[in-house]
Design an enzyme around this catalytic site. Structure first.
Site, mmCIF file in Angstrom:
data_model
loop_
_atom_site.group_PDB
_atom_site.id
_atom_site.type_symbol
_atom_site.label_atom_id
_atom_site.label_comp_id
_atom_site.label_asym_id
_atom_site.label_seq_id
_atom_site.Cartn_x
_atom_site.Cartn_y
_atom_site.Cartn_z
ATOM 1 N N GLN A 1 0.795 -1.234 0.000
ATOM 2 C CA GLN A 1 0.000 0.000 0.000
ATOM 3 C C GLN A 1 0.823 1.277 0.000
ATOM 4 O O GLN A 1 0.478 2.237 -0.675
ATOM 5 C CB GLN A 1 -0.938 -0.034 1.207
ATOM 6 C CG GLN A 1 -1.938 1.090 1.250
ATOM 7 C CD GLN A 1 -2.912 0.876 2.386
ATOM 8 O OE1 GLN A 1 -3.851 0.101 2.281
ATOM 9 N NE2 GLN A 1 -2.691 1.547 3.488
ATOM 10 N N GLU B 1 -3.692 9.646 -0.406
ATOM 11 C CA GLU B 1 -2.892 10.270 0.651
ATOM 12 C C GLU B 1 -1.799 11.166 0.086
ATOM 13 O O GLU B 1 -0.893 11.563 0.798
ATOM 14 C CB GLU B 1 -2.271 9.196 1.545
ATOM 15 C CG GLU B 1 -3.337 8.381 2.260
ATOM 16 C CD GLU B 1 -2.782 7.457 3.326
ATOM 17 O OE1 GLU B 1 -1.615 7.037 3.206
ATOM 18 O OE2 GLU B 1 -3.518 7.165 4.270
ATOM 19 N N ASP C 1 4.181 -0.002 4.278
ATOM 20 C CA ASP C 1 2.902 -0.496 4.791
ATOM 21 C C ASP C 1 2.413 -1.528 3.786
ATOM 22 O O ASP C 1 1.972 -1.178 2.688
ATOM 23 C CB ASP C 1 1.881 0.636 4.961
ATOM 24 C CG ASP C 1 0.560 0.115 5.549
ATOM 25 O OD1 ASP C 1 0.483 -1.093 5.855
ATOM 26 O OD2 ASP C 1 -0.380 0.919 5.699
ATOM 27 N N GLU D 1 4.838 -2.452 8.164
ATOM 28 C CA GLU D 1 3.508 -2.442 8.781
ATOM 29 C C GLU D 1 2.624 -3.503 8.130
ATOM 30 O O GLU D 1 2.659 -3.680 6.919
ATOM 31 C CB GLU D 1 2.923 -1.042 8.569
ATOM 32 C CG GLU D 1 1.521 -0.824 9.108
ATOM 33 C CD GLU D 1 1.057 0.614 8.844
ATOM 34 O OE1 GLU D 1 1.918 1.539 8.782
ATOM 35 O OE2 GLU D 1 -0.147 0.820 8.669
ATOM 36 N N ASP E 1 -1.233 -2.532 12.375
ATOM 37 C CA ASP E 1 -2.312 -1.559 12.123
ATOM 38 C C ASP E 1 -3.623 -2.337 12.108
ATOM 39 O O ASP E 1 -4.344 -2.389 13.108
ATOM 40 C CB ASP E 1 -2.038 -0.836 10.795
ATOM 41 C CG ASP E 1 -3.201 0.026 10.322
ATOM 42 O OD1 ASP E 1 -4.100 0.301 11.122
ATOM 43 O OD2 ASP E 1 -3.228 0.425 9.130
ATOM 44 N N LYS F 1 -4.812 4.819 15.504
ATOM 45 C CA LYS F 1 -5.789 5.595 14.734
ATOM 46 C C LYS F 1 -7.022 5.757 15.613
ATOM 47 O O LYS F 1 -7.697 4.767 15.936
ATOM 48 C CB LYS F 1 -6.179 4.839 13.462
ATOM 49 C CG LYS F 1 -5.064 4.733 12.413
ATOM 50 C CD LYS F 1 -5.479 3.758 11.334
ATOM 51 C CE LYS F 1 -4.598 3.828 10.092
ATOM 52 N NZ LYS F 1 -4.847 2.692 9.184
ATOM 53 N N ARG G 1 -5.866 8.858 8.327
ATOM 54 C CA ARG G 1 -6.541 7.899 7.451
ATOM 55 C C ARG G 1 -6.449 8.405 6.026
ATOM 56 O O ARG G 1 -6.077 9.548 5.785
ATOM 57 C CB ARG G 1 -8.024 7.746 7.841
ATOM 58 C CG ARG G 1 -8.291 7.322 9.261
ATOM 59 C CD ARG G 1 -7.630 6.032 9.674
ATOM 60 N NE ARG G 1 -7.887 4.887 8.842
ATOM 61 C CZ ARG G 1 -8.602 3.809 9.191
ATOM 62 N NH1 ARG G 1 -9.152 3.757 10.391
ATOM 63 N NH2 ARG G 1 -8.734 2.773 8.383
ATOM 64 N N SER G 2 -6.849 7.564 5.085
ATOM 65 C CA SER G 2 -6.782 8.026 3.693
ATOM 66 C C SER G 2 -7.803 9.135 3.425
ATOM 67 O O SER G 2 -7.555 10.033 2.627
ATOM 68 C CB SER G 2 -6.952 6.866 2.720
ATOM 69 O OG SER G 2 -8.030 6.057 3.089
ATOM 70 N N LYS H 1 2.314 9.413 11.128
ATOM 71 C CA LYS H 1 2.154 9.020 9.719
ATOM 72 C C LYS H 1 0.917 9.747 9.180
ATOM 73 O O LYS H 1 -0.178 9.552 9.707
ATOM 74 C CB LYS H 1 1.963 7.509 9.669
ATOM 75 C CG LYS H 1 1.827 6.898 8.295
ATOM 76 C CD LYS H 1 1.508 5.403 8.410
ATOM 77 C CE LYS H 1 1.235 4.783 7.049
ATOM 78 N NZ LYS H 1 0.439 3.552 7.158
#
Ligand code: PGA
Ligand code: ZN
Length: 424
Positions: free
Chosen positions: A167, A210, A247, A290, A317, A342, A371-372, A393
């Protein structure tokens, strides 16, 4: 005189992907208004707190294809507000009330998007009453610890239409002496990646959710080599000044006990997949990885930890989803040595704080993450700092949903007494 909550209102706003999200406005008797907006993910874990969207309900608005959040908002306005109005703001009281109204672990009934918005607005109101920034409110006495940024350069997976299996390929500028220096390095690397990618004939003016570049590399190996070259091309030393963080978000391509690589077109057993990742880590200056395995593939996580050097940051995550019970299991089973935090995976700010404290007390490294789907709200930077997370992040350096967070950290660095985190 006691300052009380005089008004609490939920409203629907848009996130950075043009999708509805929840904002809460809390008004106090001193006339101040405290506003908090919640983010939303794309590669969501199955164990996350549940966002409430209007699909199939009478609230559903045709043009938002069921993604509107009017039901969540009505819960703020009709259930939470009447109970909080007239009381003194307290994060514990707000979060306890929410648990009383919806005792489900994932906040399914009220909606974690509604609960987090109110929880955060209360935290902001409390900081205001203490005459402190949100960062200082949580930090207490002493200088602020500005987190090390982990910044997205290449996007794949669910964030870029599967351009790459993994990702995110990110960079960690751990050799920098200050946050502003770290940010200047990653901006240069991000610009270099766009330039060098275009030279190689890739389309580089399309950015992912992102803000990372959605370059369609053929393999993770190629993508890591490319980012290493970009680090070198701007005059920095890969592995010394700046390292790579990945990630993998592997839950996204895990099915029936196998990892399915779109890049290679192959199907890997967990142990074959682990071998692939161990090779990748050996071949490149990778310092953090991640979600190398899927969210419920617990045994692979533990075996992987025995294979890789202890200096490698192995981050859960989707594995932990900012959930205390899952974190406790991961600590007991030595599944990872770091957790992504998160707040909207959890749904309440006091509970999220408990999770990060528990991780820190057990020697885990902690990374507070966006988050995205984000908004222009920058509370994330304040909590990452105030909770001494050590790392943050946020995505890339493009898009004001992302720069809002970087800019808030620049502001804290320039105006407060602070030190820059050195987690590596
Ligand atoms: P998401 O992804 O916000 O789309 O879920 C972010 C991440 O996986 O870290
Ligand atoms: Zn992730």
């Amino acid at each position: 005189m006691i300052t009380r909550i005089t008004k609490l209102q939920g409203l629907q706003i848009l996130d950075s992907r043009g999708r509805p999200t929840v904002c809460a406005l809390m008004e106090l008797s001193d006339g101040s208004i405290h506003k908090a907006s919640v983010p939303s993910g794309a590669s969501t874990g199955a164990h996350e707190a549940a966002e409430l969207r209007d699909h199939g309900s009478k609230f559903s608005e045709k043009y938002y294809s069921g993604t509107s959040v009017y039901q969540a908002i009505s819960h703020i306005n009709n259930e939470i507000a009447p109970r909080l109005i007239g009381t003194e703001p307290s994060t514990l009281a707000t979060d306890n009330l929410i648990v009383e109204l919806d005792s489900s672990l994932r906040h399914e009934r009220i909606g974690a998007n509604a609960t987090l918005a109110v929880s955060l607005a209360t935290a902001k109101a409390c900081a205001h009453l203490a005459r402190l920034s949100l960062a200082q409110f949580y930090q207490g006495a002493g200088p602020l610890l500005i987190p090390m940024p982990m910044v997205n350069i290449l996007s794949g997976g669910a964030h870029a239409n599967g351009a790459l299996d993994i990702q995110d390929v990110l960079v960690l500028p751990h050799g920098a002496k200050s946050f502003s220096q770290a940010l200047s390095w990653v901006v240069a690397i991000r610009e270099m990646a766009a330039k060098a990618g275009a030279k190689k004939g890739f389309v580089t003016n399309l950015v992912a959710d992102e803000g990372g570049l959605g370059i369609g590399f053929e393999s993770s190996d190629q993508a890591c080599a490319f980012v290493s070259e970009c680090i070198e091309s701007v005059g920095l030393n890969p592995g010394v000044d700046v390292s790579i963080a990945l990630d993998i978000a592997s839950t996204q391509f895990y099915s029936d006990g196998s990892y399915l690589s779109r890049n290679s077109g192959k199907k890997y057993s967990p142990s074959q997949w682990s071998d692939q990742l161990v090779e990748l880590v050996k071949a490149h200056p990778i310092i953090s990885i991640e979600d190398p395995f899927a969210e419920d593939d617990w045994s692979s996580w533990n075996s992987f930890m025995n294979e890789v050097p202890p200096t490698l940051q192995v981050v859960g995550d989707d594995l932990f989803t900012t959930n205390l019970e899952r974190l406790k299991k991961g600590i007991a089973e030595k599944s990872a040595n770091s957790i992504l935090i998160k707040a909207n995976q959890n749904g309440l700010i006091t509970h999220t704080h408990e999770v990060i404290k528990h991780a820190q007390n057990n020697g885990f490294k902690t990374i507070v993450s966006a988050r995205s789907g984000e908004t222009e709200d920058s509370w994330l930077s304040d909590i990452a700092t105030g909770w001494s997370a050590g790392q943050i992040k946020v995505g890339s350096t493009h898009g004001s949903d992302r720069t809002a967070k970087w800019n808030r950290l620049l502001e804290l660095e320039a105006t407060q007494e602070c030190v820059f985190s050195q987690p590596f």
